[in-house]
Design a protein around this motif. Structure first.
Motif, PDB file in Angstrom:
ATOM      1  N   GLU A 110       0.822  -1.212   0.000  1.00  0.00           N
ATOM      2  CA  GLU A 110       0.000   0.000   0.000  1.00  0.00           C
ATOM      3  C   GLU A 110       0.860   1.268   0.000  1.00  0.00           C
ATOM      4  OE1 GLU A 110      -3.702   0.120   0.183  1.00  0.00           O
ATOM      5  OE2 GLU A 110      -3.161  -1.799  -0.700  1.00  0.00           O
ATOM      6  N   ILE A 111       1.919   1.250   0.778  1.00  0.00           N
ATOM      7  CA  ILE A 111       2.793   2.432   0.850  1.00  0.00           C
ATOM      8  C   ILE A 111       3.508   2.649  -0.484  1.00  0.00           C
ATOM      9  CG2 ILE A 111       4.882   3.361   1.933  1.00  0.00           C
ATOM     10  CD1 ILE A 111       3.921   1.971   4.541  1.00  0.00           C
ATOM     11  N   ILE A 112       3.995   1.561  -1.088  1.00  0.00           N
ATOM     12  CA  ILE A 112       4.629   1.676  -2.405  1.00  0.00           C
ATOM     13  C   ILE A 112       3.630   2.199  -3.428  1.00  0.00           C
ATOM     14  CG2 ILE A 112       5.588   0.341  -4.331  1.00  0.00           C
ATOM     15  CD1 ILE A 112       6.970  -1.441  -2.284  1.00  0.00           C
ATOM     16  N   ALA A 113       2.395   1.714  -3.363  1.00  0.00           N
ATOM     17  CA  ALA A 113       1.355   2.172  -4.285  1.00  0.00           C
ATOM     18  C   ALA A 113       1.069   3.657  -4.081  1.00  0.00           C
ATOM     19  CB  ALA A 113       0.086   1.353  -4.074  1.00  0.00           C
ATOM     20  N   GLY A 114       1.042   4.097  -2.825  1.00  0.00           N
ATOM     21  CA  GLY A 114       0.806   5.507  -2.542  1.00  0.00           C
ATOM     22  C   GLY A 114       1.908   6.399  -3.079  1.00  0.00           C
ATOM     23  N   LEU A 115       3.156   5.945  -2.938  1.00  0.00           N
ATOM     24  CA  LEU A 115       4.289   6.698  -3.485  1.00  0.00           C
ATOM     25  C   LEU A 115       4.228   6.735  -5.009  1.00  0.00           C
ATOM     26  CD1 LEU A 115       7.157   5.359  -1.182  1.00  0.00           C
ATOM     27  CD2 LEU A 115       6.110   7.642  -1.123  1.00  0.00           C
ATOM     28  N   GLY A 132      -2.245  -1.086  -4.854  1.00  0.00           N
ATOM     29  CA  GLY A 132      -3.043  -0.359  -3.875  1.00  0.00           C
ATOM     30  C   GLY A 132      -4.507  -0.769  -3.903  1.00  0.00           C
ATOM     31  N   ARG A 133      -5.041  -1.130  -2.751  1.00  0.00           N
ATOM     32  CA  ARG A 133      -6.434  -1.569  -2.681  1.00  0.00           C
ATOM     33  C   ARG A 133      -7.208  -0.917  -1.542  1.00  0.00           C
ATOM     34  NH1 ARG A 133      -4.984  -2.867  -6.835  1.00  0.00           N
ATOM     35  NH2 ARG A 133      -5.256  -4.821  -7.991  1.00  0.00           N
ATOM     36  N   ALA A 190      -4.045   5.839  -0.282  1.00  0.00           N
ATOM     37  CA  ALA A 190      -4.425   7.249  -0.330  1.00  0.00           C
ATOM     38  C   ALA A 190      -3.768   8.038   0.803  1.00  0.00           C
ATOM     39  CB  ALA A 190      -5.950   7.381  -0.253  1.00  0.00           C
ATOM     40  N   LEU A 191      -3.707   7.440   1.990  1.00  0.00           N
ATOM     41  CA  LEU A 191      -3.073   8.123   3.125  1.00  0.00           C
ATOM     42  C   LEU A 191      -1.617   8.432   2.823  1.00  0.00           C
ATOM     43  CD1 LEU A 191      -3.105   9.132   6.042  1.00  0.00           C
ATOM     44  CD2 LEU A 191      -2.605   6.785   6.785  1.00  0.00           C
ATOM     45  N   THR A 192      -0.914   7.484   2.229  1.00  0.00           N
ATOM     46  CA  THR A 192       0.487   7.699   1.869  1.00  0.00           C
ATOM     47  C   THR A 192       0.628   8.852   0.887  1.00  0.00           C
ATOM     48  OG1 THR A 192       0.930   5.332   2.155  1.00  0.00           O
ATOM     49  CG2 THR A 192       2.552   6.606   0.916  1.00  0.00           C
ATOM     50  N   THR A 193      -0.231   8.878  -0.115  1.00  0.00           N
ATOM     51  CA  THR A 193      -0.194   9.970  -1.099  1.00  0.00           C
ATOM     52  C   THR A 193      -0.509  11.301  -0.428  1.00  0.00           C
ATOM     53  OG1 THR A 193      -0.945   8.413  -2.804  1.00  0.00           O
ATOM     54  CG2 THR A 193      -1.102  10.769  -3.308  1.00  0.00           C
ATOM     55  N   GLY A 194      -1.508  11.306   0.459  1.00  0.00           N
ATOM     56  CA  GLY A 194      -1.879  12.538   1.152  1.00  0.00           C
ATOM     57  C   GLY A 194      -0.750  13.073   2.009  1.00  0.00           C
ATOM     58  N   ILE A 195      -0.039  12.179   2.706  1.00  0.00           N
ATOM     59  CA  ILE A 195       1.097  12.603   3.526  1.00  0.00           C
ATOM     60  C   ILE A 195       2.187  13.213   2.656  1.00  0.00           C
ATOM     61  CG2 ILE A 195       2.988  11.744   4.968  1.00  0.00           C
ATOM     62  CD1 ILE A 195       0.989   9.730   6.144  1.00  0.00           C
ATOM     63  N   MET A 196       2.399  12.645   1.465  1.00  0.00           N
ATOM     64  CA  MET A 196       3.404  13.192   0.550  1.00  0.00           C
ATOM     65  C   MET A 196       3.014  14.603   0.094  1.00  0.00           C
ATOM     66  SD  MET A 196       5.899  11.161   0.394  1.00  0.00           S
ATOM     67  CE  MET A 196       6.756  12.031  -0.931  1.00  0.00           C
ATOM     68  N   PHE A 197       1.719  14.832  -0.120  1.00  0.00           N
ATOM     69  CA  PHE A 197       1.282  16.184  -0.480  1.00  0.00           C
ATOM     70  C   PHE A 197       1.561  17.167   0.662  1.00  0.00           C
ATOM     71  CE2 PHE A 197      -1.459  14.519  -3.996  1.00  0.00           C
ATOM     72  CZ  PHE A 197      -1.018  15.403  -4.969  1.00  0.00           C
TER      73      PHE A 197
END
Length: 476
Positions: free
Chosen positions: A18-23, A360-361, A366-373
């Motif tokens: 999930e974290i890799i997918a978010g990145l 990503g499922r 999404a949380l990982t992507t949001g943290i990156m933003f």
């Protein structure tokens, strides 16, 4: 804790995946961080630095809020950001308000934010009342099955067509498919692009090295193949810049500021709604603009959710996505967050498909992507050095995989085949998921009516088709 919140085992995934997918999702859409303020201010970083800084921070914060709400409320791997197309339309509206009222660009910008605010409130109400979910259900299954392949073609078009633009003394942007592969001879391409030709060659090489890397890694079962392929492509591009173009790929970091300009945001965009200026544009024009924004955003979001969920295997036998209401509510919150912080409509991004393809499922993606933003508030210069050619590799790969969804369409049934075919050509050419769905709905309805199968069409489908007819041919 992550298992309890995101139900990882139930969704056959792991925290690492999930974290890799978010990145991966973040890297494919990181371009929006700088592009959005450029578009909304007319590339005014030097002429309107305060507004540019305000929109930049609004882009990061609103994208993070919408995406994180999606993570926890809907538990879906979809990321949000100011929508492409909608931001360009917003900029045109701001310019027209300037011409109509004589207000400054900043004041007109603040007046236009009122449109986004009203749009967000309307979407929030429609989502709570399940009306947006009913609109999703009104899209015929045949049309719904064609959304994912059409989005795939659009991603392919972006990846090879318009994602990596090259500028030179001869103008630009020059693009790989049109200006490199489309040139009659290499010498003609070189003449047309001038000094930009070398950068174009590097971009094309980077694009395909990244693409082939992703394919090879994926075929060998390597986890995070998309992200690793993008990293390989980035290294190739950075090395090419240094060796063949004689430029330092990290030069921008030397003079970059890592201190967020919160003061500029507070003075230009944060809660800066110019209701008085908004009233000056006239109620008819205001209502028309609000309806236009709502229609485009609604069907762009619906198309992205349905298409990406289809690729991820998240749809049930009836083509419906669980937690659709929560996903649509998250989208409405994102739009409201955008209006409050100071940017155009925030919507679910089609680039979320890259994270889905990376495995990503759940909402952890999404949380990982949001943290990156959120991190980009402080490390935006680092995100800015990701080459567009590297993200093109991921977009092409994911686009091909989504086109494979055509196997689910019954091409022996013209009621499915024609709407899907038109959507597939309309989506990449128009650049609008919503408009393509509108064309598909109109086509489906007309065929059913004139082949004696009018009863097969639901009342809401008739209403949606009529709305799109009015939008395309009547509404000014």
């Amino acid at each position: 804790m992550l298992e309890k919140i995101f139900k990882l085992k139930e969704n056959n995934t792991t925290a690492r995946t999930e974290i890799i997918a978010g990145l991966t999702t973040f890297m494919t859409m990181a371009y929006i961080i700088a592009l959005n303020p450029n578009l909304l201010t007319g590339f005014g970083k030097d002429t309107m630095p305060e507004l540019w800084n305000g929109v930049f921070l609004a882009t990061c914060i609103a994208s993070a809020i919408g995406t994180i709400v999606m993570a926890f409320l809907a538990n879906k791997p979809f990321a949000m950001a100011p929508g492409m197309g909608l931001n360009s339309f917003f900029a045109v509206v701001v310019t027209n308000i300037v011409a109509l009222t004589g207000m400054t660009y900043v004041a007109s910008f603040q007046a236009a934010l009122c449109i986004v605010l009203v749009e967000g409130i309307v979407f929030l109400i429609l989502s709570v009342l399940n009306i947006r979910e009913k609109i999703v259900d009104a899209i015929p299954l045949g049309v719904r099955l064609g959304i994912a392949p059409a989005i795939g073609l659009m991603l392919l078009n972006i990846g090879v067509g318009s994602n990596a633009g090259i500028y030179s003394e001869n103008g630009g942007p020059f693009y790989a498919m049109r200006d490199f592969f489309g040139a009659l001879t290499p010498s003609l391409a070189k003449t047309n692009m001038g000094s930009g030709y070398s950068a174009m060659v590097l971009s094309v090489v980077t694009m395909f090295v990244g693409l082939f890397s992703i394919v090879v890694l994926a075929q060998r079962g390597v986890k995070g193949a998309v992200l690793l392929g993008m990293l390989i492509a980035s290294i190739i591009y950075w090395a090419g810049e240094a060796i063949f173009l004689g430029t330092n790929p990290f030069a921008s970091l030397a003079t970059a500021s890592f201190v967020p300009a919160f003061g500029d945001m507070a003075s230009t965009t944060l809660f800066k709604f110019n209701f008085q200026g908004f009233a000056q544009i006239g109620w008819f024009t205001a209502i028309t603009l609000i309806v236009t924004f709502c229609i485009i955003d609604m069907f762009d979001t619906i198309g992205t959710l349905v298409g990406t969920a289809s690729r991820a295997g998240m749809l049930d036998k009836d083509g419906k996505m669980p937690n659709m209401k929560q996903a649509l509510l998250s989208d409405a919150v994102g739009t409201l967050a955008g209006s409050v912080t100071g940017t155009s409509t925030v919507t679910t991004f089609v680039e979320s498909a890259s994270g889905v393809e990376a495995g990503g499922r759940t909402g952890l993606t999404a949380l990982t992507t949001g943290i990156m933003f959120l991190a980009c508030i402080f490390i935006a210069p680092i995100a800015g050095i990701i080459p567009a050619a590297a993200t093109s590799s991921a977009l092409i790969y994911v686009g091909v995989l989504m086109v494979a969804g055509l196997k689910n369409v019954d091409f022996d049934d013209i009621c499915q085949a024609l709407p899907v075919a038109l959507m597939m050509i309309a989506m990449p050419i128009s650049g609008s998921i919503g408009h393509a769905i509108g064309i598909g709905l109109i086509t489906y309805t007309v065929i059913k009516v004139f082949t004696g199968k009018a009863k097969d069409v639901s009342v809401l489908t008739y209403v949606l088709s009529l709305i799109f007819l009015l939008k395309f041919f009547i509404v000014a």
